[in-house]
Design a protein around this motif. Structure first.
Motif: not given
Length: 86
Positions: A13, A20-21, A57, A59, A64, A74-77, A80
């Protein structure tokens, strides 16, 4: 093992642009490039735990979602608020 997943996740990350995720597949592949699919349930568990703590988070379709009981891709970041202040 969860510590390794967490470290790998935050390392990856840190390499993406702010906001970005990241795909959980990327984390699993970084841990075990050959048997990465085997790592996905463990990666998901760590992601859910970190999302509950507010450190990530989750996504779906770029928005979210709650980390409880989601299905599918799904994705993660990073949160925010964290990426905006960094």
């Amino acid at each position: 093992m969860s510590q390794t997943i967490e470290e790998t996740l935050f390392d990856l990350l840190s390499q993406v642009r702010k906001g970005d995720s990241l795909s959980p597949n990327d984390v699993a592949k970084a841990i075990d490039a050959t048997n990465w699919r085997r790592e996905l349930p463990k990666v998901r568990g760590v992601i859910i735990g970190l999302a509950r703590q507010g450190r990530l988070e989750v996504l779906r379709k770029g928005k979210p979602i709650e980390p409880e009981g989601f299905k599918g891709v799904y994705r993660v970041r990073l949160p925010q608020s964290e990426t905006q202040s960094a």
